[in-house]
Design a protein around this motif. Structure first.
Motif, mmCIF file in Angstrom:
data_model
loop_
_atom_site.group_PDB
_atom_site.id
_atom_site.type_symbol
_atom_site.label_atom_id
_atom_site.label_comp_id
_atom_site.label_asym_id
_atom_site.label_seq_id
_atom_site.Cartn_x
_atom_site.Cartn_y
_atom_site.Cartn_z
ATOM 1 N N GLN A 1 0.881 -1.170 0.000
ATOM 2 C CA GLN A 1 0.000 0.000 0.000
ATOM 3 C C GLN A 1 0.920 1.220 0.000
ATOM 4 O O GLN A 1 1.825 1.304 0.822
ATOM 5 N N VAL A 2 0.716 2.138 -0.927
ATOM 6 C CA VAL A 2 1.569 3.324 -0.980
ATOM 7 C C VAL A 2 0.726 4.588 -0.850
ATOM 8 O O VAL A 2 -0.436 4.630 -1.259
ATOM 9 N N GLY A 3 1.329 5.584 -0.246
ATOM 10 C CA GLY A 3 0.707 6.896 -0.139
ATOM 11 C C GLY A 3 1.618 7.921 -0.763
ATOM 12 O O GLY A 3 2.832 7.903 -0.554
ATOM 13 N N ILE A 4 1.031 8.803 -1.538
ATOM 14 C CA ILE A 4 1.797 9.857 -2.206
ATOM 15 C C ILE A 4 1.172 11.191 -1.820
ATOM 16 O O ILE A 4 -0.024 11.405 -2.033
ATOM 17 N N VAL A 5 1.970 12.065 -1.233
ATOM 18 C CA VAL A 5 1.490 13.382 -0.832
ATOM 19 C C VAL A 5 1.801 14.378 -1.947
ATOM 20 O O VAL A 5 2.899 14.383 -2.490
ATOM 21 N N PHE A 6 0.824 15.201 -2.279
ATOM 22 C CA PHE A 6 1.046 16.263 -3.259
ATOM 23 C C PHE A 6 0.563 17.589 -2.675
ATOM 24 O O PHE A 6 -0.266 17.620 -1.770
ATOM 25 N N SER A 7 1.112 18.681 -3.178
ATOM 26 C CA SER A 7 0.772 20.018 -2.688
ATOM 27 C C SER A 7 -0.602 20.440 -3.175
ATOM 28 O O SER A 7 -1.007 20.110 -4.287
ATOM 29 N N ASP A 8 -1.286 21.214 -2.328
ATOM 30 C CA ASP A 8 -2.605 21.708 -2.724
ATOM 31 C C ASP A 8 -2.482 22.852 -3.722
ATOM 32 O O ASP A 8 -1.379 23.227 -4.131
ATOM 33 N N ILE A 9 -3.617 23.396 -4.096
ATOM 34 C CA ILE A 9 -3.658 24.399 -5.159
ATOM 35 C C ILE A 9 -2.978 25.718 -4.787
ATOM 36 O O ILE A 9 -2.685 26.531 -5.653
ATOM 37 N N THR A 10 -2.684 25.916 -3.498
ATOM 38 C CA THR A 10 -2.042 27.172 -3.097
ATOM 39 C C THR A 10 -0.545 27.174 -3.373
ATOM 40 O O THR A 10 0.106 28.205 -3.198
ATOM 41 N N ARG A 11 0.016 26.055 -3.785
ATOM 42 C CA ARG A 11 1.453 25.964 -4.062
ATOM 43 C C ARG A 11 1.673 25.779 -5.564
ATOM 44 O O ARG A 11 0.977 24.985 -6.203
ATOM 45 N N PRO A 12 2.658 26.457 -6.126
ATOM 46 C CA PRO A 12 2.883 26.354 -7.571
ATOM 47 C C PRO A 12 3.692 25.108 -7.953
ATOM 48 O O PRO A 12 4.671 25.182 -8.682
#
Length: 143
Positions: free
Chosen positions: A62-73
């Motif tokens: 099982q893998v989790g990938i974190v990504f930045s929300d829309i407030t970050r370019p």
């Protein structure tokens, strides 16, 4: 005095008194790599002091990938497809994408599709933190 601040997609026009002692600090533009996608693929396939990403994850993991929300370019639409390509030996249901909203509001479906692309939003489970929903938080200790 009118000042255009680098803010959002179009900037923010601010009117300041002419007598204001103002110093505006602006970022220095740095040209990106000529082929950013190839550079990311190479980094994932030939990392320093680690196995390639593909070899770190077993098909049953099982893998989790974190990504930045829309407030970050952050170029999520470039990065996530390449990261997920390296994990195609895992079933899509074994991957969860976590939108790193922090204390920001969750992003809308339209925003997620714009940031990540239709294919990723339609295929993968995406979880978004809601900092105001205390019932969804778990205390894991004190630092």
């Amino acid at each position: 005095m009118n000042v255009n601040l680098t803010y959002g997609r179009t900037g923010l026009e601010v009117e300041l008194p002419d007598r204001a002692d103002v110093t505006i600090v602006e970022p220095t533009y740095v040209t990106g790599l000529p082929d950013q996608a190839a550079a990311l693929r190479r980094a994932l396939q030939e990392p320093i002091a680690s196995l390639p990403l593909r070899e770190l994850a077993e098909p049953a993991d099982q893998v989790g990938i974190v990504f930045s929300d829309i407030t970050r370019p952050t170029p999520n639409d470039l990065m996530l497809p390449i990261i997920l390509e390296e994990l195609t030996h895992l079933p899509a249901e074994n991957a969860t994408l976590f939108n790193g909203t922090g204390t920001h509001r969750p992003n809308t479906d339209e925003e997620l599709r714009g940031m990540l692309g239709e294919a990723i939003v339609d295929r993968y489970r995406i979880l978004q933190n809601d900092a105001d929903d205390r019932a969804s938080h778990v205390l894991v200790g004190t630092t």
